[in-house]
Design an enzyme around this catalytic site. Structure first.
Site: not given
Length: 340
Positions: A135, A162, A165, A253, A293, A321
């Site tokens: 990440r 991403h 996700q 987001d 998310c 997830r």
């Protein structure tokens, strides 16, 4: 002394418990379709491979993998330049549930490109572990890791994409609408960031109609958008807030991602009016759902009343997830033999 008379009525036969899920055995597991590959983008898999991964994620959520430990003896390094709640927890727990082991490495411990060259980190890790989830700030860091390691590299988030996700997101969407999502309207509102780019990629793979609603100057990556158009994807990029109306899925987001704190005031002004509220949710399709998310910056891109709204699937999305990433790890690493 009196005795209580017995009832002549026969007791009803107990209702049998519902049948449980069909448990996999080592002989019934699907073949890993991404064996040994990297996952830096959703486009690193075909539509058919995505379907297999999603089917596996749904199967795992139903509990059909409880009897198997397909990653027994394997290890995954979790490398973090950016902090995380969901990414760290779900990859770690996921490896445990599949029989493997995860080791978390913070930026202070690794120092990608500062304390040590990215290429050297890659060549060290590949000798100890069987895969790396990273990440990071820059997509280029992931690419450098992948170029210098023979083990799978998984994108846990970068400035550009991403993708893990989005697997959880589409598992959540399929739970509402089924597997065939062609023509469903996915409307993303807010910053044209890594999530917006990955939504465009998933539109290419699934045939959804993807609309990005964002202020002028905050549109998604131009090369990502142009590639989608060349591939025939149904993509709309607009600044018109009325595009939210009738959406099957409304997604948002944060406006201010980690590393953008210096732009906070400018961004808050630019995104005024793009906040998802219960009133906005009333304008989407009657069976439409709201996704985020997380983490949510309440008072900016949304409010608590939206994540708690009857159309919200935000916390189902967070749960997924775990299942989607377990499916991904299995299909990347499931063909490996422990090296010890």
């Amino acid at each position: 002394m009196t005795s209580r008379a017995r009832s002549s009525k026969k007791k009803a036969a107990p209702t049998p418990p519902p049948a449980g899920p069909t448990l996999h055995t080592p002989d019934t597991l699907p073949a890993p379709v991404l064996a040994g590959r990297d996952f830096l983008s959703n486009l690193d898999m075909t539509a058919a491979e995505l379907r297999t991964v999603m089917d596996t994620a749904h199967s795992m959520k139903r509990g059909e993998w409880r009897a198997v430990k397909p990653l027994n003896g394997l290890s995954l390094a979790l490398v973090f330049e950016k902090a995380s709640l969901r990414t760290r927890t779900t990859f770690d727990v996921g490896m445990y549930q599949l029989g493997g082991h995860a080791i978390t490495l913070s930026n202070q411990e690794v120092g990608l490109g500062t304390r040590e060259r990215v290429s050297d980190v890659a060549r060290n890790l590949e000798r100890w572990v069987d895969g790396v989830m990273a990440r990071v700030y820059l997509q280029g860091t992931l690419q450098e890791l992948a170029e210098n390691a023979e083990i799978p590299i998984i994108n846990g988030l970068s400035d550009m994409l991403h993708p893990a996700q989005l697997l959880a997101d589409y598992q959540t969407i399929e739970a509402e609408y089924g597997q065939d999502l062609r023509g469903k309207r996915i409307v993303y509102i807010g910053d044209g960031n890594n999530l917006a780019n990955s939504h465009i990629h998933m539109g290419i793979l699934t045939g959804t109609d993807v609309t990005i609603v964002t202020p002028v100057g905050y549109e998604p990556n131009a090369s990502v958008a142009m590639d989608a158009v060349k591939r025939g994807a149904n993509l709309t990029i607009t600044n018109d807030l009325s595009a939210v109306e009738g959406a099957d899925v409304l997604y948002t987001d944060v406006w201010i991602s980690m590393g953008m704190e210096a732009e906070a005031d400018i961004r808050r002004r630019a995104f005024r009016g793009y906040q998802v509220t219960p009133r906005m949710l009333d304008t989407i399709a009657g069976d439409g759902v709201f996704l985020h998310c997380l983490p949510a910056h309440y008072g900016e891109e949304t409010v608590p009343e939206a994540t708690e709204h009857r159309k919200s699937r935000v916390f189902d999305q967070a749960e997924n997830r775990l299942h989607a990433q377990k499916a991904l790890m299995y299909h990347l690493m499931g063909a490996m033999t422990p090296r010890w």
